[in-house]
Scaffold this motif. Structure first.
Motif, PDB file in Angstrom:
ATOM      1  N   VAL A  48      91.883  37.510  65.363  1.00  0.00           N
ATOM      2  CA  VAL A  48      92.913  37.100  66.143  1.00  0.00           C
ATOM      3  C   VAL A  48      93.593  38.347  66.740  1.00  0.00           C
ATOM      4  O   VAL A  48      93.861  39.312  65.749  1.00  0.00           O
ATOM      5  N   ILE A  49      93.700  38.617  67.865  1.00  0.00           N
ATOM      6  CA  ILE A  49      94.275  39.827  68.523  1.00  0.00           C
ATOM      7  C   ILE A  49      95.493  39.523  69.247  1.00  0.00           C
ATOM      8  O   ILE A  49      95.677  38.749  70.102  1.00  0.00           O
ATOM      9  N   ALA A  50      96.392  40.358  69.313  1.00  0.00           N
ATOM     10  CA  ALA A  50      97.657  40.254  70.375  1.00  0.00           C
ATOM     11  C   ALA A  50      97.414  41.496  71.244  1.00  0.00           C
ATOM     12  O   ALA A  50      97.260  42.566  71.029  1.00  0.00           O
ATOM     13  N   LEU A  51      97.809  41.296  72.386  1.00  0.00           N
ATOM     14  CA  LEU A  51      97.532  42.050  73.700  1.00  0.00           C
ATOM     15  C   LEU A  51      98.799  41.905  74.649  1.00  0.00           C
ATOM     16  O   LEU A  51      99.047  40.802  74.967  1.00  0.00           O
ATOM     17  N   ASP A  52      99.229  43.187  75.222  1.00  0.00           N
ATOM     18  CA  ASP A  52     100.285  43.225  75.886  1.00  0.00           C
ATOM     19  C   ASP A  52      99.815  43.844  77.216  1.00  0.00           C
ATOM     20  O   ASP A  52      99.701  45.156  77.344  1.00  0.00           O
ATOM     21  N   GLN A  53      99.467  43.307  78.249  1.00  0.00           N
ATOM     22  CA  GLN A  53      98.885  43.656  79.469  1.00  0.00           C
ATOM     23  C   GLN A  53      97.713  44.593  79.394  1.00  0.00           C
ATOM     24  O   GLN A  53      97.694  45.824  79.849  1.00  0.00           O
ATOM     25  N   GLY A  54      96.870  44.187  78.186  1.00  0.00           N
ATOM     26  CA  GLY A  54      95.700  45.191  78.119  1.00  0.00           C
ATOM     27  C   GLY A  54      96.000  46.052  76.968  1.00  0.00           C
ATOM     28  O   GLY A  54      94.992  46.755  76.477  1.00  0.00           O
ATOM     29  N   ASN A  55      97.229  46.126  76.507  1.00  0.00           N
ATOM     30  CA  ASN A  55      97.359  47.150  75.357  1.00  0.00           C
ATOM     31  C   ASN A  55      97.459  46.291  74.114  1.00  0.00           C
ATOM     32  O   ASN A  55      97.952  45.172  73.944  1.00  0.00           O
ATOM     33  N   PHE A  56      96.749  47.031  73.043  1.00  0.00           N
ATOM     34  CA  PHE A  56      96.751  46.713  71.706  1.00  0.00           C
ATOM     35  C   PHE A  56      98.132  46.426  71.099  1.00  0.00           C
ATOM     36  O   PHE A  56      98.848  47.352  71.086  1.00  0.00           O
ATOM     37  N   ALA A  57      98.289  45.283  70.639  1.00  0.00           N
ATOM     38  CA  ALA A  57      99.829  45.066  69.887  1.00  0.00           C
ATOM     39  C   ALA A  57      99.589  44.564  68.698  1.00  0.00           C
ATOM     40  O   ALA A  57     100.609  44.793  67.835  1.00  0.00           O
ATOM     41  N   GLY A  58      98.531  43.788  68.180  1.00  0.00           N
ATOM     42  CA  GLY A  58      98.591  43.255  66.603  1.00  0.00           C
ATOM     43  C   GLY A  58      97.411  42.655  66.537  1.00  0.00           C
ATOM     44  O   GLY A  58      96.485  42.566  67.364  1.00  0.00           O
ATOM     45  N   PHE A  59      97.008  42.340  65.408  1.00  0.00           N
ATOM     46  CA  PHE A  59      95.676  42.211  64.823  1.00  0.00           C
ATOM     47  C   PHE A  59      95.689  41.240  63.350  1.00  0.00           C
ATOM     48  O   PHE A  59      96.581  41.661  62.399  1.00  0.00           O
ATOM     49  N   CYS A  60      94.632  40.357  63.063  1.00  0.00           N
ATOM     50  CA  CYS A  60      94.451  39.723  61.782  1.00  0.00           C
ATOM     51  C   CYS A  60      93.118  39.293  61.724  1.00  0.00           C
ATOM     52  O   CYS A  60      92.453  39.060  62.858  1.00  0.00           O
ATOM     53  N   TYR A  61      92.328  39.426  60.588  1.00  0.00           N
ATOM     54  CA  TYR A  61      91.051  38.796  60.646  1.00  0.00           C
ATOM     55  C   TYR A  61      90.818  38.068  59.566  1.00  0.00           C
ATOM     56  O   TYR A  61      91.723  37.878  58.754  1.00  0.00           O
ATOM     57  N   ILE A  62      89.688  37.185  59.351  1.00  0.00           N
ATOM     58  CA  ILE A  62      89.394  36.271  58.497  1.00  0.00           C
ATOM     59  C   ILE A  62      88.209  36.853  57.631  1.00  0.00           C
ATOM     60  O   ILE A  62      87.221  37.155  58.164  1.00  0.00           O
ATOM     61  N   GLU A  63      88.380  36.629  56.284  1.00  0.00           N
ATOM     62  CA  GLU A  63      87.155  36.939  55.482  1.00  0.00           C
ATOM     63  C   GLU A  63      86.797  35.800  54.559  1.00  0.00           C
ATOM     64  O   GLU A  63      87.803  34.897  54.322  1.00  0.00           O
ATOM     65  N   LYS A  64      85.642  35.264  54.374  1.00  0.00           N
ATOM     66  CA  LYS A  64      85.236  34.347  53.633  1.00  0.00           C
ATOM     67  C   LYS A  64      84.559  34.696  52.314  1.00  0.00           C
ATOM     68  O   LYS A  64      84.011  35.964  52.135  1.00  0.00           O
ATOM     69  N   TRP A  65      85.071  33.954  51.208  1.00  0.00           N
ATOM     70  CA  TRP A  65      84.697  34.313  49.730  1.00  0.00           C
ATOM     71  C   TRP A  65      84.325  33.295  48.990  1.00  0.00           C
ATOM     72  O   TRP A  65      84.526  32.307  49.454  1.00  0.00           O
ATOM     73  N   GLY A  66      83.423  33.237  47.912  1.00  0.00           N
ATOM     74  CA  GLY A  66      82.922  32.457  47.108  1.00  0.00           C
ATOM     75  C   GLY A  66      82.090  31.334  47.831  1.00  0.00           C
ATOM     76  O   GLY A  66      82.387  30.223  47.934  1.00  0.00           O
ATOM     77  N   HIS A  67      81.295  32.034  48.681  1.00  0.00           N
ATOM     78  CA  HIS A  67      80.433  31.030  49.480  1.00  0.00           C
ATOM     79  C   HIS A  67      80.890  30.056  50.347  1.00  0.00           C
ATOM     80  O   HIS A  67      80.795  28.916  50.537  1.00  0.00           O
ATOM     81  N   GLY A  68      82.235  30.789  51.075  1.00  0.00           N
ATOM     82  CA  GLY A  68      83.106  29.666  51.984  1.00  0.00           C
ATOM     83  C   GLY A  68      84.221  28.741  51.256  1.00  0.00           C
ATOM     84  O   GLY A  68      84.651  28.110  52.023  1.00  0.00           O
ATOM     85  N   LYS A  69      84.166  28.614  49.926  1.00  0.00           N
ATOM     86  CA  LYS A  69      85.275  28.082  49.272  1.00  0.00           C
ATOM     87  C   LYS A  69      86.529  28.491  49.551  1.00  0.00           C
ATOM     88  O   LYS A  69      87.610  27.925  49.482  1.00  0.00           O
ATOM     89  N   PHE A  70      86.718  29.777  49.608  1.00  0.00           N
ATOM     90  CA  PHE A  70      87.970  30.383  49.847  1.00  0.00           C
ATOM     91  C   PHE A  70      87.777  31.446  51.108  1.00  0.00           C
ATOM     92  O   PHE A  70      86.781  31.867  51.520  1.00  0.00           O
ATOM     93  N   VAL A  71      88.935  31.358  52.078  1.00  0.00           N
ATOM     94  CA  VAL A  71      89.053  32.179  53.057  1.00  0.00           C
ATOM     95  C   VAL A  71      90.401  33.236  52.812  1.00  0.00           C
ATOM     96  O   VAL A  71      91.366  32.370  52.462  1.00  0.00           O
ATOM     97  N   ALA A  72      90.490  34.448  53.393  1.00  0.00           N
ATOM     98  CA  ALA A  72      91.527  34.848  53.566  1.00  0.00           C
ATOM     99  C   ALA A  72      91.999  35.640  54.834  1.00  0.00           C
ATOM    100  O   ALA A  72      91.206  36.024  55.609  1.00  0.00           O
TER     101      ALA A  72
END
Length: 215
Positions: free
Chosen positions: A50-74
């Motif tokens: 997920v990314i946050a943008l302000d009129q095309g400028n980078f403002a924030g970010f976060c990503y998803i990771e899978k673990w344990g064959h998809g039993k967990f995500v972070a």
């Protein structure tokens, strides 16, 4: 300001995202699993960020990771650019990536380990609960990522049972859905207790090492 699911059109921001995460960790004096721009780009291309943008400028970010064959995500790498801090953007990003994680991985348990009391409070508001590390993923690759943290020795010293980070877990299948959010002051107090506990342990270890060297 827009907070959207990232895609390949946002790959151009991968470099500044990595730089912002690294500089923030250095200022706070906390460790973080280092990620390359290529890794961040892959998350975007796969629709796992997920990314946050302000009129095309980078403002924030976060990503998803899978673990344990998809039993967990972070939800990892939550960062807000310095120019956009203090306006509640982190909370918006956190909510967006949480909703996206639940929609894309509906049966997965969502977990977090963090030293930040603000992040702990956001997690609590979303329904996470504090848990011992044994309730989190046992995927060795995840824990190997902690090696870049300056507190990694604490994790190994306790046989991966606890650290300065607090583990939190959202279980979509939990029967009790009425868990009350925990006050921010509680998380701040927990953080102080942990830090005092492990710093005391480190001082004792240092003292013991000095005595051994002298003898």
């Amino acid at each position: 300001m827009k907070v959207v699911i990232a895609d390949k059109s946002h790959v151009k921001f991968a470099e500044i995202i990595c730089e912002t995460i690294a500089s923030s960790a250095a200022i706070r004096g906390t460790g973080i699993a280092r990620r390359s721009p290529e890794y961040i780009a892959t998350k975007m291309e796969n629709g796992n960020a997920v990314i946050a943008l302000d009129q095309g400028n980078f403002a924030g970010f976060c990503y998803i990771e899978k673990w344990g064959h998809g039993k967990f995500v972070a939800n990892s790498g939550l960062i807000v650019h310095p120019d956009y801090r203090g306006i509640g953007l982190a909370k918006l990003i956190k909510h967006k990536v949480f909703e996206h994680s639940r929609a894309k991985f509906p049966d997965a348990k969502i977990f977090s380990i963090t030293t930040g009391s603000a992040v702990m409070k956001m997690n609590s508001d979303l329904g996470y609960k504090p848990v011992v590390f044994s309730e989190l993923t046992d995927d060795q690759t995840f824990w190997d990522g902690c090696q870049t943290c300056k507190n990694y020795d604490v994790l190994t010293r306790t046989n991966r049972k606890m650290c300065l980070c607090t583990g939190m877990l959202y279980d979509p299948h939990a029967k009790d859905k009425d868990i009350k959010p925990i006050k921010n002051s509680v998380f701040a107090r927990l953080k102080r207790i942990k830090r005092a506990l492990f710093l005391k342990s480190e001082k004792n270890n240092d003292s013991g090492q000095t005595n051994n060297d002298t003898n």
